[in-house]
Design an enzyme around this catalytic site. Sequence first.
Site, PDB file in Angstrom:
ATOM      1  N   GLU A 101       0.844  -1.199   0.000  1.00  0.00           N
ATOM      2  CA  GLU A 101       0.000   0.000   0.000  1.00  0.00           C
ATOM      3  C   GLU A 101       0.875   1.243   0.000  1.00  0.00           C
ATOM      4  O   GLU A 101       1.910   1.288   0.667  1.00  0.00           O
ATOM      5  CB  GLU A 101      -0.911  -0.022   1.229  1.00  0.00           C
ATOM      6  CG  GLU A 101      -1.956   1.062   1.278  1.00  0.00           C
ATOM      7  CD  GLU A 101      -2.956   0.852   2.416  1.00  0.00           C
ATOM      8  OE1 GLU A 101      -3.505   1.869   2.891  1.00  0.00           O
ATOM      9  OE2 GLU A 101      -3.177  -0.301   2.832  1.00  0.00           O
ATOM     10  N   ASP A 103       0.207   5.291   0.605  1.00  0.00           N
ATOM     11  CA  ASP A 103      -0.871   6.112   1.174  1.00  0.00           C
ATOM     12  C   ASP A 103      -0.625   7.609   1.131  1.00  0.00           C
ATOM     13  O   ASP A 103       0.417   8.098   1.585  1.00  0.00           O
ATOM     14  CB  ASP A 103      -1.039   5.789   2.666  1.00  0.00           C
ATOM     15  CG  ASP A 103      -1.864   4.565   2.921  1.00  0.00           C
ATOM     16  OD1 ASP A 103      -2.540   4.109   2.013  1.00  0.00           O
ATOM     17  OD2 ASP A 103      -1.819   4.073   4.060  1.00  0.00           O
ATOM     18  N   GLU A 105      -3.085  10.339   3.039  1.00  0.00           N
ATOM     19  CA  GLU A 105      -4.289  10.551   3.838  1.00  0.00           C
ATOM     20  C   GLU A 105      -4.285  11.992   4.329  1.00  0.00           C
ATOM     21  O   GLU A 105      -3.274  12.474   4.848  1.00  0.00           O
ATOM     22  CB  GLU A 105      -4.361   9.589   5.030  1.00  0.00           C
ATOM     23  CG  GLU A 105      -4.619   8.144   4.628  1.00  0.00           C
ATOM     24  CD  GLU A 105      -4.845   7.239   5.826  1.00  0.00           C
ATOM     25  OE1 GLU A 105      -5.800   6.463   5.787  1.00  0.00           O
ATOM     26  OE2 GLU A 105      -4.069   7.336   6.791  1.00  0.00           O
ATOM     27  N   HIS A 118      -0.792  12.902   5.755  1.00  0.00           N
ATOM     28  CA  HIS A 118      -0.232  11.702   6.377  1.00  0.00           C
ATOM     29  C   HIS A 118       0.158  10.744   5.256  1.00  0.00           C
ATOM     30  O   HIS A 118      -0.658  10.431   4.384  1.00  0.00           O
ATOM     31  CB  HIS A 118      -1.307  11.098   7.287  1.00  0.00           C
ATOM     32  CG  HIS A 118      -0.963   9.795   7.927  1.00  0.00           C
ATOM     33  ND1 HIS A 118      -0.555   9.695   9.235  1.00  0.00           N
ATOM     34  CD2 HIS A 118      -0.993   8.521   7.453  1.00  0.00           C
ATOM     35  CE1 HIS A 118      -0.358   8.421   9.545  1.00  0.00           C
ATOM     36  NE2 HIS A 118      -0.602   7.689   8.464  1.00  0.00           N
ATOM     37  N   ARG A 282       8.979   5.565  20.210  1.00  0.00           N
ATOM     38  CA  ARG A 282       8.090   4.574  19.607  1.00  0.00           C
ATOM     39  C   ARG A 282       8.812   3.257  19.352  1.00  0.00           C
ATOM     40  O   ARG A 282       8.194   2.185  19.360  1.00  0.00           O
ATOM     41  CB  ARG A 282       7.533   5.131  18.297  1.00  0.00           C
ATOM     42  CG  ARG A 282       6.591   4.190  17.570  1.00  0.00           C
ATOM     43  CD  ARG A 282       6.110   4.837  16.283  1.00  0.00           C
ATOM     44  NE  ARG A 282       5.271   3.959  15.496  1.00  0.00           N
ATOM     45  CZ  ARG A 282       4.830   4.235  14.281  1.00  0.00           C
ATOM     46  NH1 ARG A 282       5.179   5.391  13.719  1.00  0.00           N
ATOM     47  NH2 ARG A 282       4.070   3.382  13.623  1.00  0.00           N
TER      48      ARG A 282
END
Length: 293
Positions: A101, A103, A105, A118, A282
């Site tokens: 994918e 993306d 967004e 995004h 993260r």
Amino acid sequence: MASFKSALSLMLLAVPLLVMVASAGNFNQDFQITWGDGRAKILNNGQLLTLTLDKASGSGFESKNEYLFGKIDMQLKLVAGNSAGTVTAYYLRSEGSLWDEIDFEFLGNLSGDPYILHTNVFTQGKGNREQQFYLWFDPTADFHTYSILWNPQRIVFSVDGTPIREFKNMESIGIPFPKNQPMRLTSSLWNADDWATRGGLVKTDWSKAPFTASYRNFNADKACIWSRTKKTSSCSSSSSSSSSKIPGNEWLTEDLDTTKQERLRWVQKNYMIYNYCSDIKRFPQGLPTECKS
């Protein structure tokens, strides 16, 4: 920031934009509406498509063709006003549980606050490669061109011809790269107020509904259409390098020249607001491998 915006605007005017719409597609021919119970509409003899979101449902569409590599443009005008909680998604995606994918967004926001663009790249079902940006213009005031260059060497996200992100093929160090699964171009407008705006703190104001995003000037002239019956693409040959020598297929080996690299750095320096490769909290066990290369 104001001086930078002026400088960037002058630079973009001075340098010819490299991703322009060569010929507009027809939405009736190129796409099919997939959901929304009438909230998605193809208008103006196939030259305009609109998606609408209200409290009952959003809407979406997808390309009739699948592509295995391509240089694809679409012009979008995003939801105006208070768009908090809404997401307009525009992406390439393959089928299956180990999907690929690419993306775009667009995360809505309160009136006066900027949209967040995004981006993400999934390979074999694994994403977590987010980069986010502000834009240097109001994406609701007019149409702007959002482009994906996807060839065997790299993926480049561009806005009005200006590259904002590059994801290189790093299979040599064990990073999967989307190259074997054909993808459809898909878009949707939907409610994501559990996360889209300030982590879900700002909810969708349904008194402002319906929300509408508009699309025009789709162009996939430089793209390899996949045939499921023949299990091959319209660009197939013995190698990508020989395919790229066919007139019009130079994009199959296209990279970022010095000018594009400079524009990419300017945007990332001044408009990038999140980069997964900088998010040490993260990834306490260490940043992803591609971030270290």
